[in-house]
Scaffold this motif. Structure first.
Motif, mmCIF file in Angstrom:
data_model
loop_
_atom_site.group_PDB
_atom_site.id
_atom_site.type_symbol
_atom_site.label_atom_id
_atom_site.label_comp_id
_atom_site.label_asym_id
_atom_site.label_seq_id
_atom_site.Cartn_x
_atom_site.Cartn_y
_atom_site.Cartn_z
ATOM 1 N N THR A 1 0.840 -1.189 0.000
ATOM 2 C CA THR A 1 0.000 0.000 0.000
ATOM 3 C C THR A 1 0.879 1.244 0.000
ATOM 4 N N ARG A 2 0.259 2.383 -0.129
ATOM 5 C CA ARG A 2 1.023 3.639 -0.125
ATOM 6 C C ARG A 2 1.749 3.815 1.203
ATOM 7 N N GLU A 3 1.082 3.446 2.323
ATOM 8 C CA GLU A 3 1.711 3.571 3.639
ATOM 9 C C GLU A 3 2.924 2.656 3.743
ATOM 10 N N GLU A 4 2.791 1.439 3.242
ATOM 11 C CA GLU A 4 3.911 0.496 3.311
ATOM 12 C C GLU A 4 5.063 0.939 2.434
ATOM 13 N N VAL A 5 4.759 1.532 1.276
ATOM 14 C CA VAL A 5 5.817 2.062 0.424
ATOM 15 C C VAL A 5 6.577 3.157 1.166
ATOM 16 N N GLY A 6 5.853 4.032 1.870
ATOM 17 C CA GLY A 6 6.522 5.089 2.633
ATOM 18 C C GLY A 6 7.448 4.518 3.678
ATOM 19 N N ARG A 7 7.021 3.455 4.383
ATOM 20 C CA ARG A 7 7.881 2.844 5.397
ATOM 21 C C ARG A 7 9.088 2.176 4.770
ATOM 22 N N GLN A 8 8.902 1.566 3.575
ATOM 23 C CA GLN A 8 10.029 0.942 2.892
ATOM 24 C C GLN A 8 11.056 1.993 2.482
ATOM 25 N N ILE A 9 10.600 3.106 1.925
ATOM 26 C CA ILE A 9 11.528 4.161 1.497
ATOM 27 C C ILE A 9 12.269 4.721 2.704
ATOM 28 N N ALA A 10 11.543 4.901 3.823
ATOM 29 C CA ALA A 10 12.196 5.413 5.027
ATOM 30 C C ALA A 10 13.310 4.481 5.472
ATOM 31 N N GLY A 11 13.083 3.179 5.350
ATOM 32 C CA GLY A 11 14.122 2.233 5.717
ATOM 33 C C GLY A 11 15.322 2.312 4.796
ATOM 34 N N ILE A 12 15.079 2.500 3.484
ATOM 35 C CA ILE A 12 16.183 2.597 2.522
ATOM 36 C C ILE A 12 16.998 3.869 2.755
ATOM 37 N N LEU A 13 16.292 4.979 2.972
ATOM 38 C CA LEU A 13 16.963 6.276 3.102
ATOM 39 C C LEU A 13 17.454 6.539 4.516
ATOM 40 N N ALA A 14 16.987 5.713 5.481
ATOM 41 C CA ALA A 14 17.323 5.939 6.892
ATOM 42 C C ALA A 14 16.852 7.310 7.341
ATOM 43 N N ALA A 15 15.766 7.770 6.737
ATOM 44 C CA ALA A 15 15.196 9.074 7.097
ATOM 45 C C ALA A 15 13.766 9.117 6.601
ATOM 46 N N GLU A 16 12.970 10.010 7.188
ATOM 47 C CA GLU A 16 11.580 10.137 6.765
ATOM 48 C C GLU A 16 11.535 10.770 5.386
ATOM 49 N N PRO A 17 10.905 10.122 4.399
ATOM 50 C CA PRO A 17 10.927 10.661 3.031
ATOM 51 C C PRO A 17 9.932 11.809 2.860
ATOM 52 N N ASP A 18 10.164 12.570 1.811
ATOM 53 C CA ASP A 18 9.245 13.644 1.434
ATOM 54 C C ASP A 18 7.938 13.007 0.943
ATOM 55 N N PRO A 19 6.767 13.401 1.473
ATOM 56 C CA PRO A 19 5.495 12.803 1.041
ATOM 57 C C PRO A 19 5.281 12.856 -0.464
ATOM 58 N N ALA A 20 5.724 13.948 -1.090
ATOM 59 C CA ALA A 20 5.565 14.048 -2.545
ATOM 60 C C ALA A 20 6.404 12.977 -3.245
ATOM 61 N N GLN A 21 7.579 12.741 -2.690
ATOM 62 C CA GLN A 21 8.437 11.699 -3.264
ATOM 63 C C GLN A 21 7.792 10.318 -3.097
ATOM 64 N N VAL A 22 7.192 10.079 -1.937
ATOM 65 C CA VAL A 22 6.510 8.801 -1.702
ATOM 66 C C VAL A 22 5.368 8.644 -2.693
ATOM 67 N N ASP A 23 4.605 9.714 -2.919
ATOM 68 C CA ASP A 23 3.494 9.646 -3.861
ATOM 69 C C ASP A 23 3.970 9.284 -5.255
ATOM 70 N N GLU A 24 5.069 9.934 -5.672
ATOM 71 C CA GLU A 24 5.570 9.696 -7.033
ATOM 72 C C GLU A 24 6.088 8.265 -7.194
ATOM 73 N N ILE A 25 6.845 7.805 -6.189
ATOM 74 C CA ILE A 25 7.399 6.448 -6.283
ATOM 75 C C ILE A 25 6.284 5.406 -6.202
ATOM 76 N N ARG B 1 4.646 5.348 -9.583
ATOM 77 C CA ARG B 1 5.479 4.732 -10.618
ATOM 78 C C ARG B 1 5.663 3.233 -10.391
ATOM 79 N N SER B 2 5.818 2.820 -9.127
ATOM 80 C CA SER B 2 6.100 1.401 -8.826
ATOM 81 C C SER B 2 4.841 0.573 -8.695
ATOM 82 N N ASP B 3 3.719 1.241 -8.471
ATOM 83 C CA ASP B 3 2.444 0.555 -8.227
ATOM 84 C C ASP B 3 2.541 -0.416 -7.048
#
Length: 1023
Positions: free
Chosen positions: A219-243, A246-248
């Protein structure tokens, strides 16, 4: 090898999958409790299957041994049994003592899966070979997991070879014991309509024991948590939306897009995610790109030394190139630390798809040349297969043809017959392209074993295209690819029309006969007869002997008679002349059975016992399995079930030890029949259930279902009888009718119809059977059918609806009874029974008619049949006028006592067996006659009279005195001035009251109790 290399694209945080992990953990808990578990994990490429499996396996490692095996892809080819070989190797390393104990005695066979166990046995290749290996594998896993939980993980099932798919399906169907969990994963988006995995998934979906988990995208929430883990930081919401857009929600593409955005490529993302993957590759140094292309074409995993031999780089340059590829998280080091693989198959596929055609064939050539120069570059068990694949994809026919043929031999040794067929089809494709000097150097002895030499020296004669076709046809038959095999035999016979060769043509017709029967397209006789005509008049040969042996075997089952006998005798003679020992043993077994069926049982049984001894001594397991089926069956045919039963139990143990699934199932079915006859009905039902579950082929399952139908009918459960009858018909099919199947089917069908009052249907079953006739050897099926038909006609004698056509039916029944052979005491008893039932159908039966029937069955181990004829005798006594039914004059007490005791005995057997139909019949007859079958308590006559305490009448005491003296029933009758039939009834009553099973035991009880202490007894003469 490389040291630790930093990677950044995989999130250290495991995101979501709570429900799926709970399912897996619950399954592990059940497996730990001793209930085997089977799970399928599906999901599109990149959705996170491997990560989920890794998380589960890590957690499970604290409670269980985890063994992981992955399906291997080399170009477009898979290695046979690759995931099982890897997983079994891991199990052996983790649990060496348990593995050794579970594999003990079967190492040669299991070496086909795990070559580390030694050289695979040469053995016999047959249609049960693969099933035999599968059964031993299942038993191995159950043995390893008997006391300790084991998790077996098989990854990338979408790449699995056919043999791996077949083995997995077998395990999922048959695992019944052990603390074992089997988890298989596959890429669901690859499973198009014609993908070979699709039918397997459909089959497994129908199994209630298999659970399927479909892994959804994030889900979108899970994608945000995955990105946060990769970046070791809270991602920009706009970036989460775009990824996310794009990744579905595909986890792998989330990683790729997150890394690209982090690297400053966010504004330059292309429209194609595949292009995105290639952008990652193209950002590497040229040497690293070169290595990536080499690894992509080498297979799903490539050894470091092989990469070094193919890449053409110096060692330092190669190390740097690999370090760059690993650092970019494109390649990862294999768990064993000896090679590399792409972190995700999607990246490998993108790189491989980007290769130019010439580039791909050049890389395959370099792989093949490197492997030829140094075979130690890859594991020994994969070397031949990989070399064949590399040369084939290098498009070098001269090199590919012998390499592919070598690989086909390896596949055959591993019982990977479908892979063998594919390789042989490749060899046929390459045949015309390969130079003549290459083809002429090939020898049949090196690559084929199923095709008889036909007068040629296989060591000096060049391999022929027909030899490949023969090997491919048999591989298709053994591997279940029968349509492909039929097409190959058809092409071969067309070629043989252009270049006539009767022996070779006969051999191909034999294959077609077997394939036609296996495909349910016919009984195979037309093809077999064609083969017989082709070899007629030719000198003895292995082909000739095999044709004769098969013709004799076919005739024994379908049309036994003099022709079958002659064919079997000539088959034995020819097989001995050409040294074809297996064919000789088969033919001798057939000949022995035909001798028994023709009325010479002792000679035939002696021959069959000798064949069994020979096969066991010589290790001819397949023929021994057939002997364990046929020999007890012939004993049953002459009523010697008590002798057959222990032999069948011995045969079951033998068949199980050597994985002879069909033989074991046939024996279970036959054992069920004997246990039924001996009055052990619960055990008979269990044996029949074994037959329905464990067979490789359909017909043994049909035999098991038919036994269950017969039991249900006897117990009065008509709905279950009809259900099992339908299952038996479905398993047997209509393409290959045999009397040994048709007659028992007719007998149960007739019985169900009669019990349901459908007399017209019962008669139709009878007439169809009578029209087919009773060939020699079918009396064991014919007599129960004729007796059931006569009983049905007698039961409806008074019904007006049964009158039309009745005379014709009774006439035809009488004629069949007169013509059918007896040949054994059991069938003589059935003859008597059936004739008296026909008299009952005319309203003319008397107690004098039934008494000899009871006497005949008293000498046999048939408690149910004995109970039934005792019930009939009691009915005749009660209807004779000597003893009244309701409203008739009262007769003598002695005759009335006889009827009561007969019904008591019959009722006791019916209650013990749960034979409800018989129990109801006994109860109804007793009620009509106003009889009380339960004994009323007696007042003790005197403590000093043990005979009275046992409930013996004065007459029974006299009879027991003479029994103790060794008198026969006739001698007792003469001395007491009674009829032999009355003596027989008294003896039966005495045995019942004393609770013993025989006259000797009764005499022992009398002696122990001192019933006749002052009397001088003289032994009588048996006769």
């Amino acid at each position: 090898m490389l040291g630790p290399v930093e990677t950044r694209s995989v999130s250290p945080v495991f995101v979501g999958r709570t429900e799926e992990l709970d399912t897996l953990n619950n399954a592990l808990a059940r497996a730990r409790a001793g209930e085997p578990q089977a799970l399928l994990l599906g999901g599109e490429a990149g959705v996170g299957k491997t990560r989920l499996v890794e998380e589960f396996a890590t957690a499970a490692g604290g409670h269980a041994v985890v063994a992981v095996g992955g399906c291997v892809e080399i170009g477009a080819d898979g290695l046979p049994f690759a995931p099982f070989s890897t997983a079994l190797r891991a199990l052996r390393d983790a649990l060496p003592e348990e593995f050794t104990a579970a594999a003990r005695g079967q190492e040669e066979e299991l070496a086909r899966l795990l070559p580390d166990l030694g050289e695979a046995g040469a053995g016999r290749h047959d249609e049960q070979g693969m099933a035999r290996l599968f059964e031993l594998t299942a038993r191995l896993l159950e043995g390893i997991a008997a006391d300790r939980p084991v998790v077996l993980v098989l990854e990338d099932l979408h790449w699995a070879d056919a043999s791996t798919r077949h083995l997995l399906a077998y395990l999922f169907r048959t695992l019944r014991a052990g603390r074992l969990l089997v988890l298989a994963s596959y890429r669901s988006d690859d499973i198009h309509r014609r993908h070979p995995l699709r039918p397997l998934l459909a089959e497994l979906d129908r199994l209630r024991t298999v659970r399927r988990i479909e892994l959804a995208r994030f889900t979108r929430e899970e994608v945000g948590r995955q990105i946060a883990g990769i970046l070791a930081a809270e991602p920009d919401p706009a970036q989460v939306d775009e990824i996310f857009e794009r990744s579905d929600g595909n986890a792998f593409f989330v990683e790729e897009l997150a890394v690209a955005a982090c690297d400053g490529c966010r504004t330059g993302l292309t429209d194609s995610l595949r292009d995105l993957l290639l952008v990652r590759v193209e950002a590497l140094p040229e040497s690293a790109q070169r290595v990536a292309r080499v690894v992509a074409e080498g297979g799903s995993t490539v050894e470091y030394r092989l990469i070094a031999a193919v890449a053409g780089l110096g060692e330092d340059d190669l190390i740097e190139a690999l370090r760059a590829a690993v650092g970019a998280n494109l390649l990862t080091v294999t768990p064993a630390g000896d090679g590399y693989r792409f972190r995700h198959s999607l990246v490998r596929e993108a790189v491989a798809d980007d290769l130019l055609p010439g580039e791909r064939s050049r890389l395959n050539r370099r792989y093949a040349e490197a492997l030829e120069a140094d075979p130690t570059l890859v594991p020994a068990d994969a070397r031949v297969m990989r070399l064949a694949s590399y040369w084939y994809h290098a498009h070098d026919a001269a090199k590919a043809l012998p390499a592919v043929l070598d690989a086909s031999v390896v596949a055959r040794r591993r019982h990977a017959y479908t892979e063998q067929l594919g390789l042989l089809e490749r060899a046929m494709e390459l045949w015309d392209s390969a130079p003549e000097e290459v083809r002429s150097a090939l020898r049949p002895v090196d690559y084929t074993e199923v095709y008889p030499p036909c007068g040629c020296d296989p060591a000096t004669t060049p391999l022929r295209y027909l030899d490949l076709m023969a090997e491919a046809a048999v591989a298709g038959r053994f591997g279940g690819e029968r349509d492909r095999a039929l097409k190959i035999t058809k092409r071969a016979l067309r070629l043989l029309e252009e270049e006539p060769d009767p022996q070779r043509a006969a051999w191909f017709w034999v294959q077609r006969s077997r394939l036609v029967q296996a495909q349910a397209r016919g009984d195979g006789w037309q093809e077999l007869a064609t083969a017989r005509d082709l070899v007629r008049g030719l000198p003895p040969s292995e082909v000739h002997a095999e044709v004769l042996a098969l013709a004799a075997g076919w005739s024994m089952l379908h049309r036994p008679g003099p022709e079958a006998f002659a064919a079997a005798e000539r088959a034995v003679e020819y097989a001995r002349m050409v040294g074809a020992r297996d064919i000789e043993l088969h033919a001798r077994l057939t000949l022995g059975g035909l001798r028994v069926d023709s009325g010479d049982p002792e000679t035939g049984l002696s021959e069959m016992r000798q064949v069994l001894r020979d096969t066991l001594a010589e290790g001819a397991h397949y023929v021994a399995g057939r002997a364990y089926v046929n020999l007890p069956s012939e004993l049953q045919s002459i009523g010697r079930d008590r002798e057959a039963a222990p032999l069948m139990r011995e045969g079951i143990a033998f068949a199980r030890r050597y994985g002879l699934l069909d033989s074991e199932a046939w024996i279970w079915g036959n054992l069920s029949a004997s246990l039924y006859s001996l009055g052990q009905w619960p055990e008979a039902a269990e044996a029949a259930a074994h037959a329905t579950r464990g067979a490789h082929s359909a017909k043994p399952r049909g035999a098991g279902a038919l036994r269950l139908a017969h039991l249900a009918l006897a117990r009065g459960d008509l709905a279950e009888a009809a259900r099992q009858l339908a299952a038996a018909r479905a398993h047997y099919g209509t393409h290959d009718p045999m009397p040994q199947q048709l007659l028992p089917l007719a007998r149960v069908s007739l019985g169900v119809a009669a019990e349901e009052g459908r007399i017209a249907d019962a008669r139709a079953e009878l007439l169809q059977a009578l029209d087919g006739g009773f060939p020699p050897g079918t009396h064991q099926y014919g007599w129960p059918l004729l007796r059931a038909a006569a009983t049905a006609e007698a039961d409806v004698r008074a019904l007006p609806a049964a009158q039309p056509g009745r005379t014709e039916i009774l006439d035809r029944l009488g004629e069949a009874v007169r013509r059918l052979t007896t040949g054994a005491p059991l069938w003589q008893a059935y003859d008597l029974w059936t004739r008296v039932e026909l008299r009952r159908a005319e309203g003319a039966d008397t107690a004098d008619d039934w008494s000899p029937v009871v006497t005949a069955f008293e000498c046999l181990d048939r408690p149910y049949e004995l109970a039934r004829v005792r019930h009939r005798l009691a009915g005749a006594l009660l209807s004779s006028g000597a003893t009244p039914l309701a409203g008739t004059p009262t007769g003598g007490d002695d005759e009335r006592d006889r009827a009561v005791e007969l019904l008591r005995l019959a009722g006791a057997v019916a209650a013990h067996l749960d034979a409800r139909s018989l129990a109801d019949a006994v109860s109804r007859l007793a009620q009509r006659a106003r009889l009380t079958l339960t004994r009323t308590p007696r007042q003790a006559l005197a403590p000093a009279d043990p005979a009275a305490a046992l409930g013996l009448t004065s007459r029974e005491r006299d009879v027991l005195r003479l029994v103790s003296a060794g008198r026969t029933n006739r001698q007792i009758a003469e001395e007491l001035f009674i009829s032999p039939k009355t003596a027989s009834v008294h003896v039966s009553n005495i045995l019942s009251k004393l609770g013993v099973s025989g006259r000797g035991e009764a005499a022992a009880v009398a002696h122990r109790l001192g019933l006749f202490p002052a009397e001088t007894l003289t032994a009588g003469t048996a006769g």
